[in-house]
Each structure stands twice: as C-alpha cells, then as structure tokens.
Design a protein around this motif. Sequence first.
Motif, short mmCIF file in Angstrom:
data_model
loop_
_atom_site.label_atom_id
_atom_site.label_comp_id
_atom_site.label_asym_id
_atom_site.label_seq_id
_atom_site.Cartn_x
_atom_site.Cartn_y
_atom_site.Cartn_z
N ARG A 148 0.82 -1.20 0.00
CA ARG A 148 0.00 0.00 0.00
C ARG A 148 0.86 1.26 0.00
O ARG A 148 0.56 2.23 -0.69
CB ARG A 148 -0.89 -0.05 1.23
CG ARG A 148 -2.21 0.55 0.97
CD ARG A 148 -3.31 0.08 1.86
NE ARG A 148 -4.18 -0.80 1.12
CZ ARG A 148 -4.64 -1.94 1.57
NH1 ARG A 148 -4.30 -2.36 2.75
NH2 ARG A 148 -5.43 -2.67 0.82
N ALA A 151 2.43 1.61 -3.57
CA ALA A 151 1.44 2.05 -4.56
C ALA A 151 1.06 3.50 -4.33
O ALA A 151 0.91 4.28 -5.29
CB ALA A 151 0.20 1.15 -4.50
N GLY A 152 0.89 3.88 -3.07
CA GLY A 152 0.52 5.25 -2.76
C GLY A 152 1.58 6.25 -3.18
O GLY A 152 1.29 7.29 -3.78
N ARG A 155 1.68 6.53 -7.04
CA ARG A 155 0.61 7.37 -7.55
C ARG A 155 0.87 8.85 -7.23
O ARG A 155 0.67 9.72 -8.07
CB ARG A 155 -0.73 6.92 -6.96
CG ARG A 155 -1.94 7.75 -7.36
CD ARG A 155 -2.20 7.75 -8.85
NE ARG A 155 -2.36 6.43 -9.42
CZ ARG A 155 -3.48 5.73 -9.42
NH1 ARG A 155 -4.57 6.23 -8.83
NH2 ARG A 155 -3.54 4.56 -10.00
N GLN A 160 -2.09 10.44 -11.48
CA GLN A 160 -3.26 9.56 -11.44
C GLN A 160 -3.39 8.68 -12.67
O GLN A 160 -3.92 7.59 -12.60
CB GLN A 160 -4.52 10.43 -11.30
CG GLN A 160 -4.57 11.24 -10.02
CD GLN A 160 -4.83 10.38 -8.80
OE1 GLN A 160 -5.55 9.40 -8.88
NE2 GLN A 160 -4.23 10.73 -7.68
N LEU A 204 -1.71 -3.62 -7.69
CA LEU A 204 -1.83 -2.17 -7.71
C LEU A 204 -3.25 -1.69 -7.38
O LEU A 204 -3.43 -0.82 -6.52
CB LEU A 204 -1.41 -1.63 -9.08
CG LEU A 204 -1.41 -0.11 -9.21
CD1 LEU A 204 -0.49 0.54 -8.19
CD2 LEU A 204 -1.01 0.31 -10.62
N ALA A 207 -4.21 -2.33 -3.77
CA ALA A 207 -3.37 -1.52 -2.89
C ALA A 207 -3.87 -0.09 -2.84
O ALA A 207 -3.84 0.55 -1.78
CB ALA A 207 -1.92 -1.56 -3.37
N LEU A 208 -4.34 0.43 -3.96
CA LEU A 208 -4.81 1.81 -4.00
C LEU A 208 -6.25 1.95 -3.51
O LEU A 208 -6.69 3.05 -3.21
CB LEU A 208 -4.69 2.36 -5.42
CG LEU A 208 -3.27 2.64 -5.89
CD1 LEU A 208 -3.26 2.96 -7.38
CD2 LEU A 208 -2.63 3.76 -5.10
N ALA A 211 -5.92 3.20 0.05
CA ALA A 211 -4.57 3.74 -0.05
C ALA A 211 -4.17 4.53 1.18
O ALA A 211 -5.01 5.11 1.86
CB ALA A 211 -4.46 4.63 -1.29
N ALA A 215 -1.36 8.67 -1.26
CA ALA A 215 -2.14 8.54 -2.49
C ALA A 215 -3.23 9.59 -2.57
O ALA A 215 -3.79 9.83 -3.63
CB ALA A 215 -2.75 7.15 -2.58
N GLN A 216 -3.56 10.22 -1.45
CA GLN A 216 -4.62 11.21 -1.44
C GLN A 216 -4.12 12.62 -1.78
O GLN A 216 -4.91 13.54 -1.95
CB GLN A 216 -5.28 11.24 -0.05
CG GLN A 216 -5.74 9.88 0.45
CD GLN A 216 -6.70 9.20 -0.49
OE1 GLN A 216 -7.56 9.85 -1.07
NE2 GLN A 216 -6.56 7.89 -0.65
#
Length: 296
Positions: A148, A151-152, A155, A160, A204, A207-208, A211, A215-216
């Motif tokens: 996580r 992936a975060g 991204r 995105q 992926l 994981a998102l 997230a 990721a935010q």
Amino acid sequence: MSDPLIPLVEAGLDRPVMAQARALAQYLVDTHGDPVAAVLFYGSCLRDETPEGVLDFYLLVDDYRSFHGGRISAWANAILPPTVHFVEVDGVAAKVAVISVCAFARRMRPASFDTTLWARFCQPSALLYARDAAMRDRVVASVVAAQRTAAGWGRALHGQAAPPSALWEALFQHTYRAELRVERGGDRAKTIYGKAAAHFDALLGPALALAPEVAQWQDTRAAKAAWRRRVWVGKPLNLIRIIKGAFTFDGAADYIAWKIERHSGRKLNLTDFQRRHPLLAAPKILWRLVRDRVVR
C-alpha cells in the motif's frame, strides 16, 4: 470490510522457492532458535530462481538482546536496523539482515523516512518460516502495508493516469535515488518490474483501493517535497549503515566489493589492509567510486 490485498499477499508469500533457500532458512532457525520469529526470502536470486550469487534473507526477531546476546550488538541494531550477517551453507552463500518484528512493521508505513524496507517488500518475497499463525498474520500485515505504501507513493509521485508499468518503474527509480546504489536506477527499475509484472499489476488496484495518505495528495509538489526529504535522509542512512557494517558484518569488505563488481562491472582489488580495516579504507574507496560515478 475485508482487505482485498490480504489473500493476494498470502499467495505471494507462499510461492514455491528453490530447495537451497528453504535449507538455508531452516539452518537459520535451527542455529538461532527461539528468538527467531520469521524468515523472509527476497531479492535477485528469488527473481531469477537461482542459487548463484548471494541469497537475501530477512530474519525477524522478538528482541535484539535475546538474539545478539551482547548489549553493544543489540544496541547497534536497535539504533539502526538491520544488522547484516554473511553465512555459507553447503556452498550456498546468503546475506542475512536481522531486524525486530516491530521495527520491520514500522518501516512499512508511508510516514517512514527509511524507504528501503517497503521498497523491497512490495516486490516478490517468500515467507519460509513463521513461528505460529499469529506471527504469520503479523508478517502478512507488514507486507500488505508495504504494498500500500509503495502504490501510494507511486501514484503521488507519478500522477493519477500513469499505466502500471510507468508507475512502478518510476517509483523504483525514485527509491534508488534515495539510497547509495551502484546499480543504474533506470535499468534496475525496468528489470524489477519486467520480471514480476503480473505481481505488480495484480496488486496495484487493491493496494490503492484503501490507499495510505500519500495517495490522497492532489498537490504533486507537496508529494515531491516530501519525497526530497526522504532522499536527504536516505543517503546518509545508507552511509551510516555501511560504517556500522564495517564493525558488525564479517567479510563486509569482500561482500561490498563483490556487489559493486556484479552491478557496475567495476572490480575492486582490495588490499589486506582494506580488508582488516574497512572503516579506515572506506572514505578513499567511496570518494573514488563517487568520482567515477559508480556510486550515486
């Protein structure tokens, strides 16, 4: 709500591996006994399915004093884990990194300034030993967190709309720049992704889905600024680990020379003095490698 990553990570950790790796894991458990909570196998030998070279293991322990015995060794590992050992069994060599279960879990979080753990364990790995079902669950949870976090960050740093291949390769290039490495980040990133594309692509989306905070971030400038702070911390951390390894890693000088030659083609012909006194010899060797752009 059930976590969709858990069954994927469990299946990955149960992957079949070569008999030599399982034999070495059992040797580590038999040799060190009760303090060993779990043994993870990862790295290039797992990816290439070969015992040629040096196998990479993480040995998770309950606490450092019970494992190391001496206070100084335990203190050194607590301050800056992991402590690395070199072992050879039946002609198969292994690098064994020792870290506590709690420290392992902490370094999987997105807030960690040490990128080395989550960057390694978002990649394929195998859980070759867990003391019991509860410990297995703790290791799975840590590896889920690594997926996580990776992936975060991917991204947040790459945007995105990035396809999975571009996201993962860019992420690994970023993590390589946050460490002192002899490998060329771009080439290595492509190799890591290319040899396990199905692994990374399958993980992926889940994981998102749940997230971590990175990721935010909508402001990529904020993400990049946060990452720069990890680069500023990461390279000094790696240098300090090299210095620490000069005291705690038997055969450290020869191992590092082998690693440099393997990944860069640059052969280091070490003198007896450099082998006996790696800490004194390190500044001159490191300066030469940085000057020649072998280490970045």
